[in-house]
Design a protein around this motif. Structure first.
Motif, PDB file in Angstrom:
ATOM      1  N   LEU A   1      53.665 -10.211  25.259  1.00 19.60           N
ATOM      2  CA  LEU A   1      54.144 -10.925  26.551  1.00 19.60           C
ATOM      3  C   LEU A   1      53.337 -10.667  27.732  1.00 19.60           C
ATOM      4  O   LEU A   1      53.209  -9.489  27.878  1.00 19.60           O
ATOM      5  N   ASP A   2      52.794 -11.619  28.548  1.00 14.61           N
ATOM      6  CA  ASP A   2      52.011 -11.309  29.633  1.00 14.61           C
ATOM      7  C   ASP A   2      53.025 -11.804  30.966  1.00 14.61           C
ATOM      8  O   ASP A   2      52.364 -11.663  31.892  1.00 14.61           O
ATOM      9  N   GLY A   3      53.997 -12.331  30.911  1.00 20.53           N
ATOM     10  CA  GLY A   3      54.778 -12.627  31.957  1.00 20.53           C
ATOM     11  C   GLY A   3      56.296 -13.139  31.475  1.00 20.53           C
ATOM     12  O   GLY A   3      56.420 -13.497  30.594  1.00 20.53           O
ATOM     13  N   ILE A   4      56.995 -12.865  32.554  1.00 20.27           N
ATOM     14  CA  ILE A   4      58.392 -13.320  32.111  1.00 20.27           C
ATOM     15  C   ILE A   4      59.109 -13.836  33.709  1.00 20.27           C
ATOM     16  O   ILE A   4      58.760 -13.224  34.539  1.00 20.27           O
ATOM     17  N   ASP A   5      59.927 -14.798  33.366  1.00 17.78           N
ATOM     18  CA  ASP A   5      60.641 -15.230  35.003  1.00 17.78           C
ATOM     19  C   ASP A   5      62.050 -14.948  34.530  1.00 17.78           C
ATOM     20  O   ASP A   5      62.394 -14.776  33.548  1.00 17.78           O
TER      21      ASP A   5
ATOM     22  N   THR B   1      54.000 -16.354  28.048  1.00 16.95           N
ATOM     23  CA  THR B   1      54.985 -16.106  29.098  1.00 16.95           C
ATOM     24  C   THR B   1      56.552 -16.642  28.490  1.00 16.95           C
ATOM     25  O   THR B   1      56.622 -17.513  27.686  1.00 16.95           O
TER      26      THR B   1
ATOM     27  N   SER C   1      59.700 -18.152  29.470  1.00 11.34           N
ATOM     28  CA  SER C   1      60.273 -18.821  30.411  1.00 11.34           C
ATOM     29  C   SER C   1      61.559 -19.618  29.746  1.00 11.34           C
ATOM     30  O   SER C   1      61.653 -19.371  28.641  1.00 11.34           O
TER      31      SER C   1
ATOM     32  N   THR D   1      56.139  -7.027  32.857  1.00 10.24           N
ATOM     33  CA  THR D   1      57.205  -7.335  32.070  1.00 10.24           C
ATOM     34  C   THR D   1      58.095  -6.195  31.791  1.00 10.24           C
ATOM     35  O   THR D   1      59.354  -6.204  32.040  1.00 10.24           O
TER      36      THR D   1
ATOM     37  N   LYS E   1      50.694 -20.230  24.153  1.00  9.33           N
ATOM     38  CA  LYS E   1      51.435 -19.975  24.969  1.00  9.33           C
ATOM     39  C   LYS E   1      52.726 -20.309  24.737  1.00  9.33           C
ATOM     40  O   LYS E   1      53.563 -20.987  25.500  1.00  9.33           O
TER      41      LYS E   1
END
Ligand SMILES: Nc1ncnc2c1ncn2[C@@H]1O[C@H](COP(=O)(O)OP(=O)(O)OP(=O)(O)O)[C@@H](O)[C@H]1O
Ligand SMILES: [Mg+2]
Lengths: 244, 370
Positions: B52-56, B21, B23, B86, B3
Motif C-alpha cells: 500500500l502506498d496511500g490511504i485516505d 491506494t 480508498s 500509511t 492500483k
C-alpha cells in the motif's frame, strides 16, 4: 494552487483589505498574522467564497471563484475544510454528529462508515471518547478541537484555520501544531492558519503573510522574517525577546 | 502497476494483500472479502499492507470496520507490513479501532426517579421563594432605605411591558367581549332577558376574564421576554460578569422587572376590563338593538366594587407569577444557546399553568366563602 490578485474587500462602504495579492502553494503551511481587527478573518472569508470581494480575483487551480454561483462554490468547498474562529459547532447535535455533518452532506461515503470516520477524526484530535457528548458540555479548547476534526472530515485538500490555538493551553496548542504538520505530511493537505501565536508560527509555518492596515507588509519564510528590518514586522516577531 | 486491492484466492488463512491506494471503492471490496472469510469460519484474518502506498479516511474507515467485524464474530484481524505514510496514518488513528464505549448512564430505578423529581421540584419552589423575597426587598424595601432603584431601566421595562402591550391587550379583550356577549345572548334570548347580557359581560370581565386574558397575553409577551433575556445573559456569562463586578443580580436585573410588571399588569387589566365591556356594548347596541343608556344602566347596576377588587387582586398575583417564573427559568439555565429557547418555552407553559391554578384557587375561595 490558489492565486489571489488585486483583492480589495470589506463590509459595505468600509474597506478592510486593499489590493492584496499572493499565492498559496500546494502542501505548504501558510500562516496569516497581524494585529487584532486587521482583516485576517475577512481575508479568510473571501478566500472560501463566503464573502464576495469588491475587486480582484481569487483562483483555485487556475479557476476563478469570484462570481461563481452557489452550486459551483459548493463543489469547490468539498475540497476545502474550515475551522472558524468561533468554532461554529451546532449545539443541538452531538460532537460525533457535528463531525459527521459534512460527510452526510457530501454523500461521498457509505452511510455505515460515516460514524467510523467521524470517530477517527475525533481521535485524531484526541477526543475519541467524547463522541456522544453535546458541544455545550465541552471546554473552550475541546470545542476548538472538535471544529478542527470537522474541518478535516472530508479529507480536504486545503484547510483554513482561523485562530486554532487561541484559548488553548500551550500543551494542547502544541499538540494541534503537531497535528497540522502531520496531516500536511501524511495527507498532503495545504493549510492556511490564522494565528497570533508566535510559538505556533515558529512551529508550523513554511511561510508567513503579515497584514497591516489592509495591506501585506510581509510575505516570506521565517528566517526572512527574523532578518526583516520593517518595524511592523519587528514589533511582531521580537515580542518576548526584549527580556533577555 | 495495478492500483487495485489485490485479493488472494479463497485460501482460508492466506493474508489478504492490498496494493496501491486504499480508498472507498477498494475498501468496499476489502470489506466484502473479510465478510466472506468470516462467513467461511475464519478466525484469524491477516491483511498485508506492504504493497500500500496511500490511504485516505474512507479507506481507513473500512479497515476499521473490518477489524471491528472480525472482533464481533469472535475472530481477529491483523494488519501487517504497513510502510511509510500509511503506517504513520494508522498509528495516528489507532485509538479509533475499538468501537466507542457506550456513554455512561447511571442505572435508574423509577421510584428513585420519582423521589428525585420531588426533590427537584422542592428545590425549585425554594429557589423561587427566595427570588420573591429578594425581588420584594430590592423593589420596595431597599429604595426606602435609600438604596437606589434603577429608574432608567424601570422606565424602560414599563414602556416595554406596559405601553407596548396596550394595543394587543385592548384588542383581544374587546373581541372576547363580543364573543362572550354573542354566546350569552343566544342563550338568554330563549328567556327574553337579553339585557342580562350586559350584566354577564361586566361581571365576567371584572372578576375573571380581563385578568385572565391580560395575564396570558402578558406572560406570552413579557414572561417569555424576561426568560429569554436573562437566559441569554446567563449563557453568555453576563450574569457572572455582573456578580464579579460586585453587582447584586436581584437589584440590577430583577427588581426593575418586578416593579414594572406589578405596576403594568393591573393597569393593563383595567384597560382589558374596559375594552371587554365595550365589546359587550358593541354587540348590545348594534346587534341586539338596546340603547346606550339602557345598557349602561344595566352594566352599572350589575357590577360591584367587590367584583372589581377581585380582578385587581388576581392581576397582582398573576404579575408575581409571571415575573418570578420568568426570572427563575432565565437564571437557572445551563448550557448553550439552545437552552435559551427551551427555558423560554418552559417558562411560558408554566406561567399559563400557574395562572390557571391560581385562578381556580381564587374562584373556589370566593365560591365557598361567599
Ligand atoms: N460583519 C462585519 N460588518 C462590518 N465590519 C466588520 C464585520 N466584520 C468585521 N468587520 C470589521 O472589519 C475589520 C477586520 O475584521 P476581521 O474580523 O477580519 O479582523 P481579524 O483580523 O480577524 O481580527 P481578530 O484577530 O480580532 O479576529 C474590523 O475592523 C472589523 O471592525
Ligand atoms: Mg478574526
Amino acid at each position: 494552487m490558489i492565486r489571489v490578485a488585486g483583492l480589495s474587500a470589506g463590509y459595505g462602504d468600509r474597506q478592510v483589505l486593499e489590493n492584496i495579492g499572493f499565492d498559496i502553494f500546494p502542501g505548504e503551511i501558510l500562516t496569516i498574522v497581524g494585529t487584532s481587527g486587521c482583516g485576517k478573518t475577512t481575508l479568510l472569508k473571501n478566500l472560501i467564497g463566503l464573502a464576495a470581494p469588491a475587486r480582484g480575483s481569487i483562483r483555485y487551480w487556475g479557476r476563478e471563484i469570484t462570481g461563481l454561483d452557489d452550486e459551483a462554490l459548493n463543489r469547490l468547498r468539498r475540497k476545502i475544510g474550515v475551522s472558524f474562529q468561533s468554532n461554529a459547532l451546532f449545539n443541538s447535535i452531538s460532537v460525533a454528529e457535528n463531525v459527521a455533518l459534512p460527510l452526510r452532506e457530501s454523500r461521498a461515503v457509505d452511510q455505515e462508515i460515516i460514524p467510523v470516520i467521524s470517530r477517527m477524526k475525533l481521535s485524531l484530535v484526541g477526543l475519541g471518547d467524547t463522541a456522544h457528548l453535546m458541544p455545550d458540555s465541552l471546554s473552550g479548547g475541546m470545542k476548538k478541537r472538535v471544529a478542527f476534526a470537522r474541518a478535516v472530515a472530508l479529507d480536504p485538500e486545503i484547510v483554513f484555520f482561523d485562530e486554532p490555538s487561541s484559548g488553548l493551553d500551550p500543551v494542547t496548542a502544541a499538540g494541534l501544531d503537531r497535528l497540522i504538520r502531520r496531516l500536511r505530511d501524511l495527507l498532503e493537505i495545504t493549510a492556511v492558519v490564522v494565528t497570533h501565536d508566535l510559538a505556533s508560527i515558529r512551529a508550523i509555518a513554511d511561510r508567513v503573510l503579515m497584514l497591516a492596515e489592509g495591506r501585506i507588509v510581509f510575505l516570506g519564510g521565517l528566517e526572512e522574517a527574523d532578518r526583516s528590518a520593517d518595524p511592523v514586522v519587528r514589533a511582531f516577531f521580537d515580542r518576548g525577546r526584549e527580556r533577555k | 502497476m495495478t492500483k487495485k486491492t489485490g485479493i488472494d484466492s479463497a485460501g482460508g488463512s492466506e493474508p489478504i494483500t492490498l496494493r496501491g491506494t486504499l480508498s472507498l471503492s477498494e475498501g468496499r471490496e476489502l470489506l466484502e472479502t473479510v465478510k466472506e472469510r468470516i462467513r467461511a469460519g475464519a478466525k484469524e484474518i491477516q491483511i498485508d499492507l506492504a504493497g500500500l502506498d496511500g490511504i485516505d479516511s474512507p479507506g481507513a474507515a473500512t479497515l476499521i470496520q473490518a477489524w471491528r467485524l472480525a472482533r464481533q464474530k469472535g475472530g481477529r484481524l491483523r494488519l501487517s507490513g504497513a510502510r511509510g505514510k500509511t503506517a504513520a496514518f494508522l498509528e495516528l488513528i489507532r485509538e479509533s479501532f475499538p468501537p466507542p464505549a457506550p456513554p455512561l448512564r447511571p442505572s435508574r430505578n423509577p421510584l428513585a426517579g420519582l423521589g428525585e423529581k420531588g426533590l427537584v421540584a422542592l428545590a425549585e419552589i425554594r429557589a423561587a421563594g427566595r427570588l420573591v423575597v429578594e425581588a420584594v426587598y430590592w423593589s420596595f424595601i431597599a429604595p426606602l432605605e435609600g438604596r437606589g432603584l434603577r429608574w432608567k431601566s424601570l422606565i424602560g421595562e414599563i414602556d416595554e411591558m406596559g405601553f407596548k402591550a396596550i394595543g394587543i391587550v385592548a384588542l383581544i379583550n374587546f373581541l372576547l367581549g363580543v364573543v362572550v356577549a354573542m354566546l350569552s345572548a343566544a342563550q338568554l334570548r330563549l328567556f327574553g332577558v337579553q339585557i342580562l347580557v350586559a350584566s354577564l359581560v361586566v361581571i365576567g370581565f371584572a372578576r375573571e376574564l380581563a385578568a385572565l386574558m391580560t395575564g396570558i397575553v402578558v406572560s406570552a409577551r413579557s414572561g417569555a421576554a424576561i426568560t429569554a433575556e436573562l437566559a441569554a445573559m446567563t449563557v453568555f456569562e453576563e450574569v457572572d460578569a455582573l456578580k464579579s463586578m460586585g453587582q447584586n443580580v436581584s437589584r440590577f436585573l430583577i427588581a426593575p422587572k418586578f416593579l414594572a410588571i406589578i405596576v403594568c399588569l393591573p393597569l393593563l387589566t383595567a384597560i382589558g376590563f374596559v375594552t371587554g365591556v365595550a365589546g359587550g356594548f358593541a354587540l348590545g347596541i348594534f346587534s341586539l338593538g338596546f340603547t346606550f343608556n339602557r345598557w349602561w344602566e344595566q352594566t352599572l347596576e350589575a357590577v360591584t366594587t367587590g367584583d372589581l377588587l377581585q380582578g385587581f387582586i388576581k392581576s397582582l398575583v398573576f404579575a408575581v407569577i409571571i415575573v418570578v417564573v420568568g426570572c427563575h427559568h432565565g437564571l437557572r439555565v445551563k448550557g448553550g444557546p439552545r437552552a435559551i429557547g427551551q427555558a423560554t418555552t418552559r417558562a411560558v407553559v408554566q406561567d399559563i399553568f400557574l395562572i390557571i391554578v391560581a385562578d381556580l384557587v381564587f374562584a373556589s375561595l370566593f365560591y365557598f366563602l361567599a
